[in-house]
Design a protein around this motif. Structure first.
Motif, short mmCIF file in Angstrom:
data_model
loop_
_atom_site.label_atom_id
_atom_site.label_comp_id
_atom_site.label_asym_id
_atom_site.label_seq_id
_atom_site.Cartn_x
_atom_site.Cartn_y
_atom_site.Cartn_z
N ALA A 4 2.24 11.24 -2.08
CA ALA A 4 2.86 11.30 -0.92
C ALA A 4 3.67 12.83 -1.02
CB ALA A 4 4.38 10.47 -0.85
N HIS A 5 3.96 13.32 -2.19
CA HIS A 5 4.72 14.53 -2.65
C HIS A 5 3.68 15.60 -2.17
CE1 HIS A 5 8.79 14.12 -3.39
NE2 HIS A 5 8.48 13.12 -3.99
N GLU A 6 2.29 15.27 -2.33
CA GLU A 6 1.08 16.29 -2.47
C GLU A 6 0.69 16.53 -0.89
OE1 GLU A 6 -1.77 14.74 -5.01
OE2 GLU A 6 -0.77 15.47 -6.81
N GLN A 36 -1.53 5.49 10.81
CA GLN A 36 -3.00 5.04 10.29
C GLN A 36 -3.40 6.16 9.21
OE1 GLN A 36 -5.04 4.07 13.84
NE2 GLN A 36 -4.12 2.27 14.10
N LEU A 37 -3.34 7.37 9.83
CA LEU A 37 -3.89 8.55 8.70
C LEU A 37 -3.07 8.57 7.46
CD1 LEU A 37 -5.62 11.20 8.18
CD2 LEU A 37 -3.52 12.40 9.38
N ILE A 38 -1.83 8.41 7.53
CA ILE A 38 -1.05 8.49 6.26
C ILE A 38 -1.33 7.24 5.65
CG2 ILE A 38 1.34 8.61 5.33
CD1 ILE A 38 0.84 11.02 6.88
N GLU A 39 -1.29 5.74 6.11
CA GLU A 39 -1.73 4.68 5.32
C GLU A 39 -3.11 4.79 4.56
OE1 GLU A 39 -1.97 1.60 7.97
OE2 GLU A 39 0.08 1.35 8.49
N HIS A 40 -4.16 5.49 5.18
CA HIS A 40 -5.44 5.86 4.68
C HIS A 40 -5.14 6.74 3.42
CE1 HIS A 40 -9.72 5.97 4.92
NE2 HIS A 40 -9.66 7.30 4.74
N GLU A 41 -4.38 7.93 3.63
CA GLU A 41 -3.96 8.64 2.36
C GLU A 41 -3.53 8.10 1.16
OE1 GLU A 41 -3.66 12.15 0.04
OE2 GLU A 41 -5.10 11.54 1.43
N LEU A 42 -2.52 7.27 1.44
CA LEU A 42 -1.69 6.65 0.46
C LEU A 42 -2.37 5.20 0.09
CD1 LEU A 42 1.73 7.51 1.61
CD2 LEU A 42 0.52 8.71 0.09
N GLY A 43 -3.30 4.76 0.61
CA GLY A 43 -3.99 3.44 0.23
C GLY A 43 -3.44 2.12 0.79
N LEU A 55 1.99 -4.30 -0.84
CA LEU A 55 2.78 -5.43 -1.32
C LEU A 55 2.92 -5.67 -2.80
CD1 LEU A 55 3.50 -8.12 -0.07
CD2 LEU A 55 1.33 -9.36 -0.45
N HIS A 56 1.93 -5.12 -3.53
CA HIS A 56 2.04 -5.09 -4.92
C HIS A 56 3.28 -4.18 -5.38
CE1 HIS A 56 -0.37 -1.67 -3.92
NE2 HIS A 56 -0.55 -1.33 -5.12
N LEU A 57 3.58 -3.33 -4.66
CA LEU A 57 4.61 -2.61 -5.00
C LEU A 57 6.06 -2.72 -4.34
CD1 LEU A 57 2.94 0.86 -4.78
CD2 LEU A 57 3.33 -0.06 -6.80
N GLY A 58 5.86 -3.67 -3.28
CA GLY A 58 7.07 -3.88 -2.53
C GLY A 58 7.55 -2.92 -1.66
N ILE A 59 6.77 -2.28 -1.24
CA ILE A 59 7.26 -1.13 -0.44
C ILE A 59 6.74 -1.00 1.05
CG2 ILE A 59 6.99 1.65 -0.21
CD1 ILE A 59 7.08 1.63 -3.31
N GLU A 60 7.50 -0.79 1.92
CA GLU A 60 6.82 -0.78 3.31
C GLU A 60 6.78 0.87 3.76
OE1 GLU A 60 6.64 -2.03 7.44
OE2 GLU A 60 6.00 -2.63 5.55
N LEU A 61 5.68 1.44 4.22
CA LEU A 61 5.52 2.58 4.79
C LEU A 61 5.81 2.83 6.16
CD1 LEU A 61 4.16 5.42 4.13
CD2 LEU A 61 2.05 4.32 5.19
N LYS A 62 6.73 3.86 6.50
CA LYS A 62 7.07 4.27 7.92
C LYS A 62 7.11 5.63 7.96
CE LYS A 62 8.60 0.39 9.55
NZ LYS A 62 7.53 -0.29 10.29
N THR A 63 6.14 6.00 8.88
CA THR A 63 6.00 7.49 9.25
C THR A 63 7.08 7.54 10.52
OG1 THR A 63 4.24 6.95 10.98
CG2 THR A 63 3.52 7.94 8.88
N ILE A 64 7.90 8.53 10.38
CA ILE A 64 8.77 8.82 11.47
C ILE A 64 8.78 10.23 12.00
CG2 ILE A 64 10.69 9.70 9.61
CD1 ILE A 64 12.82 7.91 11.48
#
Length: 210
Positions: A4-6, A36-43, A55-64
Motif C-alpha cells: 500500500a505504501h509502495e 477494483q484496481l486497488i483490490e487487485h494490487e493488494l490481493g 478476511l484472514h487479516l480482519g481488514i476492510e479496504l476503502k478507497t476514498i
C-alpha cells in the motif's frame, strides 16, 4: 501495508499499466473501477461479499476520493442494510460492526477535472476505531435499525445519524426489495445501504495525516 505504501504517489494509470488493465475515460459507467484496481494490487478477495476484504487479516479496504485539500468528496459505502428478518439482531453481530473493525483507507485524487489515469494515489491509513468512534457508529446503527423494525424505513433520511446514514442503494429507483411495513407485514421498497458521513471520514484522515 508495504504494498500500500509502495502504491502511494503513483497515478491510477501507472498502476493499471503494471497489471495491463485498461483505464476508463470516466467513471460514469465504471463507478467501482478504482476500488477494483486497488483490490487487485493488494490481493483483496472478498469482492462484494458481506465480509472484510482481507478476511484472514480482519481488514476492510476503502478507497476514498479526496479533493485538493484532502477532504473526502463523497460518503463512504459500508454495506447493504438488512430490512427484514432483523428481530434479535445485535450490534456485535451486524455486518457494519464487522466491516469497520479495522479499515485500510486509500485516499485517491477525486477531482473530476483530472483525467482518471492521471489521478494520484495517496498515503494509506490503517484505522482501528477508537472506543468513542465505535460508540457513535453503534448509536446511529441502533437508532436506524429500530426505525426499520418499526416499519419506518421510508421516513429515514440521510440526515438521520451523526456519523452513519442510511440511503437508497440500487442500480436504479426500479430496484426493489422486501422491508417491514408498519403493520408488521412485508412490503416492497428500494434497497438501502449504510454510509459513513463525509465529516466523520474527514476527521479520520486529518487525525492520521497530521
Amino acid at each position: 501495508m508495504q504494498r500500500a505504501h509502495e502504491m502511494a504517489g503513483l497515478t491510477l494509470g501507472q498502476l493499471a499499466n503494471l497489471h495491463n488493465i485498461p483505464v476508463p475515460n470516466n467513471l460514469k459507467r465504471d463507478k467501482g473501477w478504482i476500488g477494483q484496481l486497488i483490490e487487485h494490487e493488494l490481493g483483496a478477495i472478498a469482492g462484494s461479499k458481506p465480509e472484510q476484504d482481507f478476511l484472514h487479516l480482519g481488514i476492510e479496504l476503502k478507497t476514498i476520493p479526496v479533493d485538493a485539500n484532502g477532504k473526502p468528496m463523497e460518503t463512504t459505502y459500508v454495506t447493504v442494510a438488512p430490512l427484514i428478518d432483523i428481530q434479535g439482531l445485535r450490534w456485535q453481530d451486524s455486518v457494519v460492526y464487522h466491516k469497520l473493525q479495522r479499515v485500510l483507507w486509500i485516499p485517491v485524487e477525486g477531482d473530476r477535472s483530472i483525467a482518471v489515469a492521471d489521478r494520484h494515489i495517496g498515503t494509506p491509513i490503517l484505522w482501528t476505531p477508537s472506543q468513542q468512534e465505535f460508540e457513535m457508529i453503534r448509536q446511529d446503527w441502533e437508532e436506524i435499525m429500530e426505525l426499520i423494525a418499526l416499519g419506518k424505513v421510508e421516513q429515514i433520511t440521510a440526515r438521520h445519524g451523526e456519523v452513519l446514514q442510511l440511503r437508497p442503494k440500487g442500480a436504479s429507483s426500479r430496484s426493489v426489495t422486501l422491508s417491514i411495513a408498519q403493520d408488521g407485514q412485508n412490503k416492497l421498497t428500494n434497497p438501502r445501504g449504510f454510509y459513513l458521513k463525509i465529516a466523520f471520514t474527514h476527521q479520520i484522515l486529518c487525525k492520521h495525516l497530521k
